[in-house]
Write a protein that holds these residues in place. Structure first.
Motif, short mmCIF file in Angstrom:
data_model
loop_
_atom_site.label_atom_id
_atom_site.label_comp_id
_atom_site.label_asym_id
_atom_site.label_seq_id
_atom_site.Cartn_x
_atom_site.Cartn_y
_atom_site.Cartn_z
N LYS A 121 0.83 -1.22 0.00
CA LYS A 121 0.00 0.00 0.00
C LYS A 121 0.86 1.26 0.00
CE LYS A 121 -4.37 -1.79 1.58
NZ LYS A 121 -5.49 -1.72 2.51
N ILE A 122 2.04 1.18 0.58
CA ILE A 122 2.95 2.33 0.53
C ILE A 122 3.50 2.49 -0.88
CG2 ILE A 122 5.25 3.13 1.27
CD1 ILE A 122 4.48 2.22 4.10
N LEU A 123 3.86 1.35 -1.49
CA LEU A 123 4.41 1.42 -2.86
C LEU A 123 3.39 2.00 -3.83
CD1 LEU A 123 6.24 -2.03 -3.19
CD2 LEU A 123 7.27 0.22 -2.89
N VAL A 124 2.11 1.64 -3.63
CA VAL A 124 1.08 2.10 -4.56
C VAL A 124 0.54 3.48 -4.18
CG1 VAL A 124 -1.02 1.15 -3.53
CG2 VAL A 124 -0.72 1.04 -5.99
N GLY A 125 0.92 3.96 -3.00
CA GLY A 125 0.54 5.31 -2.60
C GLY A 125 -0.75 5.40 -1.80
N LEU A 126 -1.27 4.26 -1.35
CA LEU A 126 -2.49 4.32 -0.52
C LEU A 126 -2.16 4.70 0.92
CD1 LEU A 126 -4.53 1.23 -1.82
CD2 LEU A 126 -5.08 3.64 -2.12
N PHE A 127 -0.94 4.34 1.36
CA PHE A 127 -0.45 4.78 2.67
C PHE A 127 0.77 5.67 2.44
CE2 PHE A 127 -1.76 0.70 5.22
CZ PHE A 127 -3.07 1.15 5.25
N GLN A 128 0.93 6.65 3.31
CA GLN A 128 2.15 7.46 3.30
C GLN A 128 3.14 6.83 4.28
OE1 GLN A 128 3.36 10.39 1.76
NE2 GLN A 128 1.77 9.84 0.29
N PRO A 129 4.40 6.68 3.90
CA PRO A 129 5.36 6.14 4.87
C PRO A 129 5.63 7.16 5.98
CG PRO A 129 6.48 6.79 2.85
CD PRO A 129 5.01 6.98 2.60
N THR A 130 5.94 6.67 7.17
CA THR A 130 6.31 7.58 8.26
C THR A 130 7.61 8.28 7.89
OG1 THR A 130 5.29 6.01 9.77
CG2 THR A 130 6.69 7.70 10.77
N SER A 131 8.53 7.52 7.29
CA SER A 131 9.74 8.14 6.71
C SER A 131 10.21 7.26 5.56
CB SER A 131 10.82 8.29 7.78
OG SER A 131 11.27 7.02 8.18
N GLY A 132 11.06 7.83 4.74
CA GLY A 132 11.55 7.08 3.57
C GLY A 132 10.87 7.55 2.29
N SER A 169 6.80 12.42 -2.28
CA SER A 169 6.77 13.87 -2.07
C SER A 169 5.73 14.56 -2.95
CB SER A 169 8.16 14.45 -2.37
OG SER A 169 8.44 14.26 -3.74
N LEU A 170 4.94 13.76 -3.67
CA LEU A 170 3.97 14.37 -4.59
C LEU A 170 2.70 14.81 -3.86
CD1 LEU A 170 4.15 11.91 -7.65
CD2 LEU A 170 5.32 14.08 -7.35
N THR A 171 2.04 15.83 -4.42
CA THR A 171 0.74 16.20 -3.89
C THR A 171 -0.27 15.17 -4.38
OG1 THR A 171 0.20 17.49 -5.84
CG2 THR A 171 1.30 18.66 -4.04
N LYS A 172 -1.48 15.22 -3.80
CA LYS A 172 -2.51 14.26 -4.19
C LYS A 172 -2.81 14.35 -5.69
CE LYS A 172 -5.44 12.74 -0.45
NZ LYS A 172 -6.79 12.71 0.08
N LYS A 173 -2.82 15.58 -6.19
CA LYS A 173 -3.15 15.81 -7.59
C LYS A 173 -2.07 15.21 -8.50
CE LYS A 173 -4.85 19.54 -10.52
NZ LYS A 173 -4.90 20.98 -10.72
N GLU A 174 -0.81 15.45 -8.11
CA GLU A 174 0.31 14.91 -8.91
C GLU A 174 0.32 13.39 -8.85
OE1 GLU A 174 3.53 18.55 -8.34
OE2 GLU A 174 3.27 17.07 -6.76
N LEU A 175 -0.01 12.88 -7.65
CA LEU A 175 -0.04 11.42 -7.47
C LEU A 175 -1.10 10.79 -8.38
CD1 LEU A 175 1.33 9.22 -5.78
CD2 LEU A 175 -0.47 9.49 -4.08
N ARG A 176 -2.22 11.49 -8.55
CA ARG A 176 -3.29 10.97 -9.42
C ARG A 176 -2.82 10.85 -10.87
NH1 ARG A 176 -7.04 14.43 -6.45
NH2 ARG A 176 -7.68 13.13 -4.73
N GLN A 177 -1.96 11.77 -11.29
CA GLN A 177 -1.43 11.70 -12.65
C GLN A 177 -0.55 10.45 -12.82
OE1 GLN A 177 -2.19 13.71 -15.25
NE2 GLN A 177 -3.68 14.59 -13.85
N ILE A 178 0.27 10.19 -11.79
CA ILE A 178 1.16 9.02 -11.82
C ILE A 178 0.31 7.73 -11.83
CG2 ILE A 178 2.76 7.67 -10.36
CD1 ILE A 178 4.28 9.86 -11.57
N ARG A 179 -0.81 7.81 -11.12
CA ARG A 179 -1.63 6.61 -10.98
C ARG A 179 -2.28 6.15 -12.28
NH1 ARG A 179 -4.19 7.78 -5.06
NH2 ARG A 179 -2.61 6.66 -3.89
N MET A 180 -2.29 7.04 -13.27
CA MET A 180 -2.80 6.63 -14.59
C MET A 180 -1.90 5.53 -15.16
SD MET A 180 -5.10 9.14 -15.57
CE MET A 180 -5.61 10.61 -14.75
N GLN A 181 -0.66 5.48 -14.63
CA GLN A 181 0.29 4.47 -15.14
C GLN A 181 0.33 3.23 -14.25
OE1 GLN A 181 4.08 6.48 -15.15
NE2 GLN A 181 3.22 8.30 -16.09
N VAL A 182 -0.62 3.18 -13.30
CA VAL A 182 -0.61 2.10 -12.32
C VAL A 182 -1.86 1.24 -12.45
CG1 VAL A 182 -0.74 1.61 -9.84
CG2 VAL A 182 0.77 3.41 -10.67
#
Lengths: 253, 247
Positions: A45-56, A67-80
């Motif tokens: 879930k961390i790899l796919v971005g559903l959870f944020q890691p505490t660190s790393g 380090s992406l914002t939610k909006k930027e993350l959604r763009q990446i998710r089109m490739q997932v």
């Protein structure tokens, strides 16, 4: 390629992942294995971005997705693409509507083009002619294949599978493994599979990471599994008495 | 502290919902589906409650006015204003909080538990927007219409309770219905029904969206959606009454 760098994750006082660093290679089936409670699902879930890691950090090629914002993350998710343990098919939609959903949402293709693409992916998972059925009218194995079809319909670069074989008979489980592996190799996808199925480990384990109590304790591939004398790996692989007997018989010979 | 935590999370959820839709056509389709679910699916129950609401109001006022100097046609006038200002918006929305609100909380909560929301997130869908905004838009359009129906049916209910029984002539009841009509009261009705529609939908969606655990938690979320919506509806009812009537 996906790279996890020193991933830590805590829920309250409990640290579930304790500094995991690992590279998931493209064009390969990357397996995360480990006993229940080892932290596999949290890691996925961390790899796919559903959870944020505490660190790393998590890197998708050159992009630090942590380090992406939610909006930027959604763009990446089109490739997932992701295949869920319970398939997560929308009950109120037909098989075709389920698979077409990302196309409807994110593309400007015509209905005919979308239907053609749905038929293509259904053919790829060997499920032609189920377009009008509802998920409840299909078997568990079929639902997994529909889930795979939906996850590859947008031609993802990254594919995540959470326990793809759980609840399936051994033959169907092998079929699902083969399907995921073939799709990975054909399209040079970075596939990350979370499993504790030994057949998957020995069948499609190109790059295996063993987690134990939140730590990465062993990495290797399916060939190295048998050669390794790592105690934790051996204890995990040969946990069943049946496999222990097979191993003992092989050693005796 | 708990209430501030929920308020903050509620406002954040709504804030992240009000963004540009990924695909307007999909949102429109979903809004129409919700309008059908909320509107068509609730007409019968709303009408049934409204007819008795009007009938009981008419009978009780008839009982209270009997033997007094107040003209009996006032029954029609009181039934009309009671329906428009108070009972149609408030009682209809309290009922809808139970029917529609619990349904929304259960639907979204079920999607959370079956990982449908995660699946959509991974596809790149803004779930706060796609799952909540069409419901909100549908509710603020359809619920005021349902309230309008409820107000009209309540007046019919009042008629059926006092005219066929011979207590009041239909001319008198109709005279009461048209007497001292203040259009501003209809404005109050729409302000109330729109506010209540927003509250019951937003609260129910919030309760469903953050469900964790299993079926017990889903049941609790559904119950909380109804209870909290009802409390907020009654509180805002009072607030709107104070603000719009100036008392």
């Amino acid at each position: 390629m996906i790279r996890a760098e020193n991933i830590r994750k805590s829920f309250g006082e409990t640290e579930v992942l304790k500094g995991i660093t690992h590279t998931f290679e493209s064009g390969k089936c990357n397996l995360i294995i480990g006993r229940s409670g080892a932290g596999k699902t949290v890691m996925l879930k961390i790899l796919v971005g559903l959870f944020q890691p505490t660190s790393g950090n998590v890197w998708y090629n050159d992009t630090n997705v942590s380090s992406l914002t939610k909006k930027e993350l959604r763009q990446i998710r089109m490739q997932v693409g992701m295949l869920f343990q319970g398939s997560a098919l929308f009950d109120s939609m037909t098989v075709e509507e389920n698979i077409r959903f990302p196309l409807d949402m994110f593309t400007s293709k015509t209905l005919k083009e979308k239907k053609n693409r749905v038929n293509e992916v259904l053919e790829r998972v060997q499920l032609e002619g189920v377009n009008k059925k509802y998920p409840s009218e299909t078997s568990g194995g079929m639902q997994k294949r529909i889930g795979i079809a939906r996850s590859i319909v947008m031609e993802p670069k990254y594919l995540f599978c959470d326990e793809p074989n759980s609840g399936l008979d051994p033959k169907t489980a092998l079929l699902i493994d083969e399907l995921i592996a073939d799709i990975t190799y054909e399209n040079n996808i970075t596939t990350v599979i979370n499993t504790h199925d030994m057949n998957s480990v020995m069948g499609i384990g190109d790059n295996i990471a063993l987690l134990h109590l939140g730590k990465l304790v062993w990495t290797g591939n399916k060939k190295e599994v048998m050669e390794s004398d790592d105690e934790l790996l051996q204890a995990f692989i040969f946990a069943s008495p049946f496999l222990q007997r097979l191993r003992d018989a092989a050693i005796a010979k | 502290m708990n209430i501030f935590y929920h308020l903050g999370r509620f406002l954040t959820l709504l804030g992240s919902g009000f963004t540009r839709p990924e695909n307007l056509r999909m949102y429109w389709k979903e809004t129409l589906r919700q309008m059908d679910d909320i509107g068509v699916g609730s007409v019968i129950i709303v009408a049934l409650i409204a007819i008795f609401m009007g009938a009981v109001a008419a009978l009780q006022f008839a009982y209270q006015l009997s033997g007094q100097l107040i003209p009996l046609y006032y029954i029609g006038y009181i039934v009309r204003d009671l329906a428009i200002i108070e009972s149609a918006p408030t009682i209809t929305c309290l009922v809808l909080a139970g029917k529609v609100g619990s349904n929304m909380a259960a639907e979204i909560g079920g999607m959370r538990q079956k990982e449908h929301i995660d699946a959509m997130e991974i596809m790149g869908v803004n779930t706060a927007s796609y799952l909540i905004i069409p419901k909100l838009i549908a509710a603020v359009i359809v619920i005021p219409l349902l309230v309008t129906i409820a107000a009209c049916v309540a007046m019919v209910g009042g008629y059926l309770a006092v005219v066929p029984t011979g207590y009041l002539a239909d001319v008198d009841y109709l005279r009461g219905l048209t007497a001292f009509f203040v259009p501003y009261n209809v404005f109050i009705m729409y302000v109330k029904s729109t506010t209540f529609a927003f509250l019951l939908t937003a609260v129910s969606c919030y309760q469903g969206y953050y469900v964790t655990g299993g079926s017990v938690e889903l049941g609790k979320a559904s119950t909380n959606a109804v209870v909290i919506s009802n409390i907020l509806i009654l509180f805002s009812d009072y607030l709107i009454a104070v603000l719009l009537t100036g008392y």
